[in-house]
Structures are given as structure tokens and as C-alpha cells.
Design an enzyme around this catalytic site. Sequence first.
Site, PDB file in Angstrom:
ATOM      1  N   GLY A  29       0.821  -1.201   0.000  1.00 53.79           N
ATOM      2  CA  GLY A  29       0.000   0.000   0.000  1.00 53.79           C
ATOM      3  C   GLY A  29       0.852   1.247   0.000  1.00 53.79           C
ATOM      4  CD  GLN A  71       3.288   5.929   2.552  1.00 51.83           C
ATOM      5  OE1 GLN A  71       2.303   5.401   2.082  1.00 51.83           O
ATOM      6  NE2 GLN A  71       4.259   5.224   3.122  1.00 51.83           N
ATOM      7  CB  CYS A 115       5.041   2.180   7.327  1.00 51.10           C
ATOM      8  SG  CYS A 115       4.560   3.702   6.497  1.00 51.10           S
ATOM      9  CG  LEU A 116       6.441   0.981   1.231  1.00 50.38           C
ATOM     10  CD1 LEU A 116       5.828   1.277  -0.136  1.00 50.38           C
ATOM     11  CD2 LEU A 116       7.579  -0.033   1.101  1.00 50.38           C
ATOM     12  CG  HIS A 149      -0.763   1.097   7.098  1.00 51.26           C
ATOM     13  ND1 HIS A 149       0.222   0.564   7.898  1.00 51.26           N
ATOM     14  CD2 HIS A 149      -0.140   2.022   6.311  1.00 51.26           C
ATOM     15  CE1 HIS A 149       1.378   1.157   7.604  1.00 51.26           C
ATOM     16  NE2 HIS A 149       1.182   2.031   6.638  1.00 51.26           N
ATOM     17  CD  GLU A 150      -1.186   2.463   2.645  1.00 51.89           C
ATOM     18  OE1 GLU A 150      -0.789   3.633   2.569  1.00 51.89           O
ATOM     19  OE2 GLU A 150      -0.440   1.514   2.959  1.00 51.89           O
ATOM     20  CG  HIS A 206       0.146   6.796   5.410  1.00 53.44           C
ATOM     21  ND1 HIS A 206       1.315   7.275   5.954  1.00 53.44           N
ATOM     22  CD2 HIS A 206       0.348   5.462   5.231  1.00 53.44           C
ATOM     23  CE1 HIS A 206       2.173   6.280   6.101  1.00 53.44           C
ATOM     24  NE2 HIS A 206       1.616   5.165   5.687  1.00 53.44           N
TER      25      HIS A 206
HETATM   26 NI    NI Z   1       2.516   3.276   5.611  1.00 50.83          NI
END
Ligand code: NI
Length: 167
Positions: A46, A51, A94-95, A136-137, A140
Site C-alpha cells: 500500500g 508518502q 510502512c514504506l 493503514h493507508e 496516512h
Molecule cells: Ni505506511
Amino acid sequence: MAVLPIITLPDPVLRKISDPVESIDTAVVRLMDDMLETMYDAPGIGLAAIQVGVPKRIVVIDAADEGEPRQPLVMANPEIIAIGSTTRPYEEGCLSIPDVRVEIERPETVTVRYIDRLGKQQELAAGGLLATAIQHELDHLDGQLIIDFLSRLKRDIIIRKFKKMSR
Ligand code: NI
């Protein structure tokens, strides 16, 4: 399409609250496609627009199992309209916070309403990993990160580590 640089901790941009998308124009579609390519390249399941530095309410997700055909999901202005009564713990990564995993207990099922890549309103009932990824997304988009589920002490240790690495 292009792979975009992913913003990581402690960049304050990650704390921004993203704005709604007003229309699915060619620039937005290009951003969605670039976000998918960036997510697959990372690789991750995701990615939210913030991000890659764009404060718009757009997320891309693909929670398909490894070796399965891709199941790309692109959502603009996603909103959770229903949550199930049971919860499920999952170790999330998380990226934007490489090499950190946080166990988070979230609702096991959610229903999300969003605008798709073609500008059409959709509703999706999701469970398991997909439900976790959606929540999660969406966090953000409101500037919330997985480390916010930790105690203040543990969170500060991680933030300090990333500050040191970014020097
Ligand atoms: Ni993330």
C-alpha cells in the site's frame, strides 16, 4: 509511468492532513499510476499520496498473495463507512519507516467508499490483510503513522534513530 521517491521518517510532510481530490483529471490519473508503480517497485502492499509528497486523499493497495495475479486498488477520497465488531492483530510495516514493524490491533472487516480511477463511486467490503491495509493507508491521509500506536517512549526511540540516519 514513473517510480517516485518515497518520503521517510522524520520528514514532517508525513504528518500533513491530505486534501480531498476534486476531480479525477489526467494529472490525478498519472499520479495514481505512478503511485502503483512506486508501490510495486518498493515492494509494498500500500502507498498513500502523501508518502510521495502529494497531500491529496489518494491511496493505492494490492493485498494479493505472493505468486497470485495482481489486484491493484486505487482509491480517491476513501472513507470507512462501516467496521466489523471483531479485531485482528497484525505486524504492520510502512514504506516510510523502513525496517520497523508494529503490532496493531484493528477491526478485522471494514467497508470503504471511494472514487475509483475512472471517477466512479465504489463500495468495497474487505477483510483480513486487505482490511488492515485500507486502515493503514487511510491513517496516512490524516497524518497518522504506525508508530503512533506505540508508547511515547518507544516512539521517541524510533524517531531519534531516523533523525540520526537522516543527518
Ligand atoms: Ni505506511
